[in-house]
Design a protein around this motif. Structure first.
Motif: not given
Length: 363
Positions: A63-65, A87, A90, A92, A95, A98
């Motif tokens: 989710n935050y890459g 995910c 992402p 962030n 980031c 992904n």
């Protein structure tokens, strides 16, 4: 999100269905699980996972890459990667891509969309088990693949992941020279030394001890790494020589196990290992408990440590296994967990400070 079907085939014939992420194809390895909620990029690039297929127990990963700052080695060493939900969008400020694109770039075969909790329960009950991520074509030759899975064994792990030649890194205000023996070191070990004023030279795992001693380091750092420590016979013999020097030695994870073997102790494989960022460890000298980051499948056996040589300094509060040894010669100590990983809330970076103090006292 990729919708191409993929499967996990375990050594006992159990099949999980999921979806393919990362590179397509078939990957065989030792299935292990990690309980961390975050840190997937560090996990994927930790050389201690060489030869293994890593399962994340936390249900949402990516989710935050990913970015180029959180990697722990020059590449990803895992044989495969399993998550419940990947995910693909992402968010962030750091980031740069992904998870799927990272796996493709690193040529890692991945699998998502399966019941990772069920898989984890199987491993906890049975113990570490070999398996393979594959596609429908791979399952057409299921019996042949099962033979490959059951015959699989991690080999030449340290020789494969170690640096091919010496690497040097200078601190801004270098006060000490540290020889970091690379059995599969995490970059944050080097960062932890550099920020404490240590110039670091990374040595290949099987560098002759005489060469290291000749370079006159103020201290020797033994890194983490993959595989069965008992198979690293040449490294153990080298450490027997280094143990007899008066150079301060600090070991982490595999380095902890190898130094114990060099001093007459024994190691054994754990049922499913310790892999995660929430393992409670008690420092017996401080009578204080720390939450630690861990990644290992073997442990030093407490009753094999000669009391005239060293004493247990840390224990795991979940299962009582050895988490640290202090040697009676006064210049060597090791821990099983990762003090450079800083999982919180009370971190164990003080161990690096103790290493600095030993070098200061010697100088």
């Amino acid at each position: 999100m990729c919708e191409q079907k993929a499967y996990l085939l375990l050594a006992d014939g159990t099949i999980f269905e999921g979806r393919s992420i990362g590179k397509r194809g078939t990957a065989v390895g030792e299935i292990v699980f990690n309980t961390s909620m975050t840190g997937y990029e560090e996990i994927l690039t930790d050389a201690s996972y060489y030869g293994q297929i890593v399962t994340q127990t936390y249900p949402l990963i990516g989710n935050y890459g990913v970015n180029d700052d959180d990697i722990e080695s020059r590449k990803s060493w895992v044989n495969g990667y399993i998550v419940h939900e990947e995910c693909d969008t992402p968010s962030n400020f750091r980031c740069a891509g992904n998870l799927d694109s990272f796996l493709k770039k690193q040529n890692i075969i991945g699998l998502c969309g399966l019941d990772t909790r069920r898989l984890t329960r199987i491993i906890r009950e049975h113990g570490v088990m070999n398996g393979a991520i594959t596609d429908e074509k791979g399952l057409e030759n299921k019996e042949q693949l099962l033979k490959e899975i059951n015959n699989y064994k991690i080999k030449d792990a340290v020789k494969t992941v170690t640096v091919p030649e010496k690497v040097e890194a200078k601190a801004e205000n270098g006060k000490y020279k540290v020889a970091l023996i690379d059995y599969g070191y995490k970059i944050n070990i080097m960062r932890s030394l550099l920020k404490r004023g240590c110039d670091v030279t990374v040595y290949p795992a099987l560098t002759p001890p005489e060469e290291i001693i000749k370079d006159s380091p103020d201290g020797i750092m033994l890194s983490n790494g993959p595989g069965d420590p008992a198979e690293c016979k040449e490294a153990v013999e080298n450490l027997k020589v280094l143990s007899k020097s008066d150079i301060p030695i600090f070991g982490i994870c595999l380095g902890h196990q190898l130094l114990a073997l060099a001093n007459g102790a024994k190691t054994a494989k754990l049922k499913y290992g310790h892999r995660g960022a929430n393992h409670p460890v008690k420092d017996l000298n401080q009578d204080r408990t720390y939450i630690t980051s861990q990644n290992h499948g073997y442990a030093v056996l407490a009753d094999t440590i000669d009391k005239s040589v060293g004493t247990v300094s840390h224990i795991n509060l979940n299962d009582g296994t050895v988490e640290g040894v202090r040697y009676n010669n006064g210049h060597m100590f090791t821990v099983q967990f990762h003090p450079e990983a800083s999982p919180g809330p009370k971190d164990t970076g003080y161990l690096f400070d103790e290493f600095i103090s030993l070098m200061k006292d010697r100088s």
